[in-house]
Design an enzyme around this catalytic site. Sequence first.
Site, PDB file in Angstrom:
ATOM      1  N   SER A  31      -9.755   2.246   2.973  1.00  0.00           N
ATOM      2  CA  SER A  31      -8.887   2.965   2.068  1.00  0.00           C
ATOM      3  C   SER A  31      -7.993   2.070   1.208  1.00  0.00           C
ATOM      4  O   SER A  31      -7.562   2.466   0.132  1.00  0.00           O
ATOM      5  CB  SER A  31      -8.003   3.930   2.858  1.00  0.00           C
ATOM      6  OG  SER A  31      -7.144   3.210   3.737  1.00  0.00           O
ATOM      7  N   SER A  71      -9.692  -0.310   7.116  1.00  0.00           N
ATOM      8  CA  SER A  71      -9.163  -0.234   5.751  1.00  0.00           C
ATOM      9  C   SER A  71      -8.469  -1.479   5.225  1.00  0.00           C
ATOM     10  O   SER A  71      -8.124  -1.528   4.054  1.00  0.00           O
ATOM     11  CB  SER A  71      -8.213   0.953   5.620  1.00  0.00           C
ATOM     12  OG  SER A  71      -8.968   2.130   5.621  1.00  0.00           O
ATOM     13  N   LYS A  91       0.842  -1.202   0.000  1.00  0.00           N
ATOM     14  CA  LYS A  91       0.000   0.000   0.000  1.00  0.00           C
ATOM     15  C   LYS A  91       0.878   1.253   0.000  1.00  0.00           C
ATOM     16  O   LYS A  91       1.896   1.301   0.708  1.00  0.00           O
ATOM     17  CB  LYS A  91      -0.901  -0.030   1.247  1.00  0.00           C
ATOM     18  CG  LYS A  91      -2.006   1.029   1.263  1.00  0.00           C
ATOM     19  CD  LYS A  91      -2.888   0.850   2.506  1.00  0.00           C
ATOM     20  CE  LYS A  91      -3.998   1.878   2.622  1.00  0.00           C
ATOM     21  NZ  LYS A  91      -4.791   1.729   3.859  1.00  0.00           N
TER      22      LYS A  91
END
Length: 512
Positions: free
Chosen positions: A156, A180, A81
């Site tokens: 997210s 997330s 990420k």
Amino acid sequence: MTTDLTRSTAAELADLLTRREVSAREVTQAHLDRTRAVDGPVHAYLHVDEEGALAAAADIDARRAGGEELHALAGVPIAVKDVVVTKGLPTTAGSRILQGWVPPYDATLVTRLRAAGMPILGKTNMDEFAMGSSTEHSAYGPTRNPWDLGRIPGGSGGGSAAAIASFQAPLAIGTDTGGSIRQPAAVTGTVGTKPTYGGVSRYGLIAMASSLDQAGPCTRTVLDAALLHEVIGGHDVMDSTSLTAPVPAVVAAARRAEVTGLRIGIVRELTGEGFQPGVQARFEEAVAHLVDAGAEVVEVSCPSFTSALAAYYLVMPSEVSSNLAKFDAMRYGLRVWPEGVADASAEQVMAATRDAGFGDEVKRRIILGTYALSSGYYDAYYGSAQKVRTLIARDFAAAFEVADVLVSPTSPTTAFAFGEKMSDPLSMYMQDIATIPANLAGVPGMSVPSGLADEDGLPVGFQILAPAMADERLYAVGAALEARLTAAWGGPLLARAQDLTAQSIAPTEALS
Ligand code: GLN
């Protein structure tokens, strides 16, 4: 051996690599080729590092050929990420304000991935600074859900979940401040784990809310999550909140997949009303499977959980307002000169930069947090929220007296359509109603696929929560459920997702 390496789990790839039936270069190349084929429409990645990944793979192949003893996952590639800093690889946290920034150091978890010999494929898309539940807040355009390209992949960490779900990577790293990792896993039919707070070092994560942030594995199977958890977990002197206790024996628990006599607590406040019928139905079925496997069911009540969302939206923005103060245009990242001002002051440059560099959602939270921490309101807002946080921790403690794990649906709905919740922040925030309590109390949580909702045919996630430092229970329950469900489905859920190579759709940039 599977002909398509991208369909293999990380555990299967590790076996093939150890037996030298495939090379790390072949495995890495297969995933890079898949990305070239499908990431136009999916947009899971913000940055792909073909050269770096292939060089790391070649190094592993050479070391293996030289007879070196390697880590079990050596040669298994991974996506990271974009909120996690990577030396020499662009890191933006999905924000304009960090466009073009190349960090001079690695996050501890990245150091551990590299030490294990895992090639890093690239950096995945996300809501700006990890604020959101859909990736629609990314400054670089959203990621699409591989199950239905008209829908969100969660957020997210939608990029990491979509990369896994579209077979562009066998493993990915996510971060979970309010859900997330788990919510994207739920809506993409994948597995997501948020370890106990402090279980994985936060050193080198671009902080959102430091007392809530936790990095963890995004995978397609529970065993793969356990394998990755043991690579990245464990004490780090660079993070003062990192736990000193050894990493729980999660791989052993995932392999045993044993739930006989385990007490499963259904949280009354996190089921029923407000949950989509298909989500509730798959939840009840999953519980029945666990009972069939030998678990006992108890009902528990956690009354303070109904205030969790409100407390989170005070604690989190307060910490955000402090953590994001460092993006001041002076040290790194974007610098915008105020228009028409020749001799602008530092303050004017900061203001112009933050105005241009931050998106609306980030600004909303900085303003909210600054307000909640202001001297006249501190006690009323931030202070009250901290008290609610204590009540939530007490609810967990009481529930774990009568249950070994707690369960609920991960998310109240399946993947929603783009644009559906953008005009109403509160409806977006509601996505995390079931995931947020774990972050506020620091306990570990996992989402495993529990089937497809009847009304829309989209994936549903089953959430498991355990006491702090008892992460192995997530894996025992997750693996037991996974084994029963995949047997009932006749194979993994993701085998039912559409064939993306047959899709012709404009790249995601066109969406905004
Ligand atoms: N969706 C939640 C939020 O917007 C959670 C974010 C996260 O876990 N990083 O804050």
